[in-house]
Design an enzyme around this catalytic site. Structure first.
Site, PDB file in Angstrom:
ATOM      1  N   SER A  65       0.840  -1.205   0.000  1.00  0.00           N
ATOM      2  CA  SER A  65       0.000   0.000   0.000  1.00  0.00           C
ATOM      3  C   SER A  65       0.876   1.257   0.000  1.00  0.00           C
ATOM      4  CB  SER A  65      -0.889   0.010   1.248  1.00  0.00           C
ATOM      5  OG  SER A  65      -1.619  -1.190   1.335  1.00  0.00           O
ATOM      6  N   TRP A 103       4.443 -10.544  -5.161  1.00  0.00           N
ATOM      7  CA  TRP A 103       3.042 -10.562  -5.575  1.00  0.00           C
ATOM      8  C   TRP A 103       2.897 -10.212  -7.051  1.00  0.00           C
ATOM      9  CZ3 TRP A 103       0.298 -12.948  -2.165  1.00  0.00           C
ATOM     10  CH2 TRP A 103       0.540 -12.768  -0.807  1.00  0.00           C
ATOM     11  N   ILE A 104       3.839 -10.638  -7.877  1.00  0.00           N
ATOM     12  CA  ILE A 104       3.802 -10.204  -9.275  1.00  0.00           C
ATOM     13  C   ILE A 104       3.029 -11.222 -10.117  1.00  0.00           C
ATOM     14  CG2 ILE A 104       5.182  -9.449 -11.256  1.00  0.00           C
ATOM     15  CD1 ILE A 104       5.271  -7.725  -8.533  1.00  0.00           C
ATOM     16  N   GLU A 117      -4.133  -3.750  -6.505  1.00  0.00           N
ATOM     17  CA  GLU A 117      -4.290  -2.436  -7.181  1.00  0.00           C
ATOM     18  C   GLU A 117      -4.871  -1.396  -6.221  1.00  0.00           C
ATOM     19  OE1 GLU A 117      -5.475  -2.274 -11.293  1.00  0.00           O
ATOM     20  OE2 GLU A 117      -4.843  -4.344 -11.588  1.00  0.00           O
ATOM     21  N   SER A 134      -9.118  -1.579  -0.355  1.00  0.00           N
ATOM     22  CA  SER A 134     -10.313  -0.728  -0.209  1.00  0.00           C
ATOM     23  C   SER A 134     -10.030   0.511   0.649  1.00  0.00           C
ATOM     24  CB  SER A 134     -11.450  -1.542   0.423  1.00  0.00           C
ATOM     25  OG  SER A 134     -11.897  -2.513  -0.493  1.00  0.00           O
TER      26      SER A 134
END
Ligand SMILES: Cc1cc2nc3c(=O)[nH]c(=O)nc-3n(C[C@H](O)[C@H](O)[C@H](O)COP(=O)(O)OP(=O)(O)OC[C@H]3O[C@@H](n4cnc5c(N)ncnc54)[C@H](O)[C@@H]3O)c2cc1C
Length: 382
Positions: free
Chosen positions: A134, A158-159, A364, A367
């Site tokens: 983040s 995390w790719i 991406e 939230s």
């Protein structure tokens, strides 16, 4: 049969409606039996088939002028409704090429974009790190100038498509200024010496996912995307385009869950009638339909504002992603509940939707991050 009345909304033109109809027909014919046994092989195959079918033209734009976010969102909604992996394969071709299309040098664009569009080159986007998810500005991967290029050192994790990608769009600290102002973006071929797959990651909805290690990984000057120090702008411009499409994928999952719930509720016999006769079920179905339509309105509003009003859509994109992913989780959970025991049985469609949707509220931009983006856009009007 899904409700397609949203296609009559004024956000779309006839080209979009034709595209949606044709893609839905292709997906129904080609995606009924997507294997999850070997996700690497399945994703390679899906990219190849989506390319051969011409569908990746919607994901891989040539430049800003040819980006059609409504088409990207329609494609993702439709593919997600049929197969989470097909949506993933489509989306990554876009996410892993948009930074090149928007910021890359002409020769690089001419070389790689047609291959990505044809499905002969698999793309990936490498922003996150073990200690910078983040908090993108905490990134520690470095890019240092060397004669004729840049040397990259660090770890990305995390790719998506890690391990099967032919190239990675990589963000690294080039040091022009502290924090987010000192990052740059690079195009890195997967076979560049010094780039290795350090680890593969398994998740509840498996797809190719890896940790990448960069050790003295040298890329030539013409692999720089944009200008040094503006990597954060490259990343955020790309994410602004793809965030509504994450909402669109969530919408596709939710629409499928609603379809399945409607079918189950109207066929499951109980208490001398069917599940749908019960008013508590009707209330739940109404809430699900409201969540689906409100998500669609926000997703396609954001895409329309990008395409037609030709402006940054930071707030609209964040709203679409936040609402559609949270709403999809509610809709799918309600569908699982309506299925009773079958809802959690492995192999049941709502069980797989339940796993498929979860990560969309995290990647991406989680939230919570989307809420901050929306608030900041109102507090600091641009
Ligand atoms: C399946 C999957 C695929 C991915 N694919 C890619 C990819 O292709 N490329 C890529 O670069 N990255 C990818 N990611 C990484 C993803 O973008 C990050 O996981 C995400 O940004 C969150 O970072 P983190 O995991 O480090 O969580 P952290 O940054 O540690 O955040 C943990 C949690 O903290 C909360 N949080 C965050 N900010 C705030 C705040 N300001 N206030 C309150 N709470 C907050 C959120 O709930 C968040 O989930 C992927 C992740 C997953 C799970």
């Amino acid at each position: 049969m899904s409700d397609v009345s949203f296609l009559d909304w004024p956000f779309f033109d006839d080209g979009h409606r034709e595209f949606a109809g044709a893609m839905d027909a292709w997906a129904a014919e080609n995606l009924a039996h997507v294997s999850h046994a070997d996700v690497d092989a399945t994703c390679r195959d899906l990219v190849q088939r989506l390319g051969a079918g011409g569908w990746l033209a919607a994901a891989v734009a040539d430049d800003a002028a040819t980006l059609d976010v409504r088409r990207i969102c329609l494609a993702r909604e439709i593919l997600a409704r049929h197969s989470g992996l097909a949506d993933f394969a489509f989306a990554m071709q876009g996410l892993g090429t948009a930074s090149v299309a928007l910021f890359g040098p002409a020769a690089l664009r001419t070389r790689i974009l047609p291959q990505a569009r044809a499905g002969t080159r698999i793309a990936a986007f490498a922003l996150s790190e073990p200690d910078a998810g983040s908090d993108v500005a905490a990134m520690t991967t470095t890019a240092v100038r060397v004669p004729g290029g840049w040397r990259i050192d660090g770890v990305k994790t995390w790719i998506s498509n890690g391990g099967i990608a032919d190239h990675y769009v990589v963000f690294a600290r080039s040091g022009e200024a502290p924090g987010a102002k000192g990052l740059s973006a690079f195009f890195v071929e997967a076979d560049t010496p010094g780039l290795t797959i350090a680890d593969r990651i398994e998740t509840i909805a498996p797809h190719p996912l890896a940790t990448l290690r960069f050790e003295k990984c040298v890329v030539p000057d013409d692999c720089l995307l944009g200008v040094p120090g503006e990597g954060f702008k490259v990343a955020m411009t790309t994410l602004d385009i793809f965030r509504p499409s994450v909402g669109a994928a969530a919408l596709g999952f939710a629409r499928r869950a609603l379809d399945e719930a409607l079918h189950r509720a109207t066929t499951r016999k109980m208490f001398g009638g069917v599940l749908a006769d019960l008013q508590l079920t009707q209330a739940k179905l109404a809430e699900m339909a409201l969540d689906v339509d409100s998500s669609a309105l926000l997703v396609y509003r954001a895409a329309w504002a990008h395409d037609v009003q030709r402006r940054r859509i930071t707030k609209e994109a964040a709203m679409a992603k936040l609402h559609a992913t949270e709403a999809a989780q509610r809709v799918i959970d309600a569908a699982v509940q309506m299925f009773g025991g079958l809802g959690v049985a492995s192999g049941n469609i709502v069980e797989s939707l339940y796993r498929d949707v979860r990560a969309l509220r995290i990647y991406e931009g989680a939230s919570e991050v989307q809420k901050l983006i929306i608030a900041r856009q109102m507090l600091v009007p641009r």
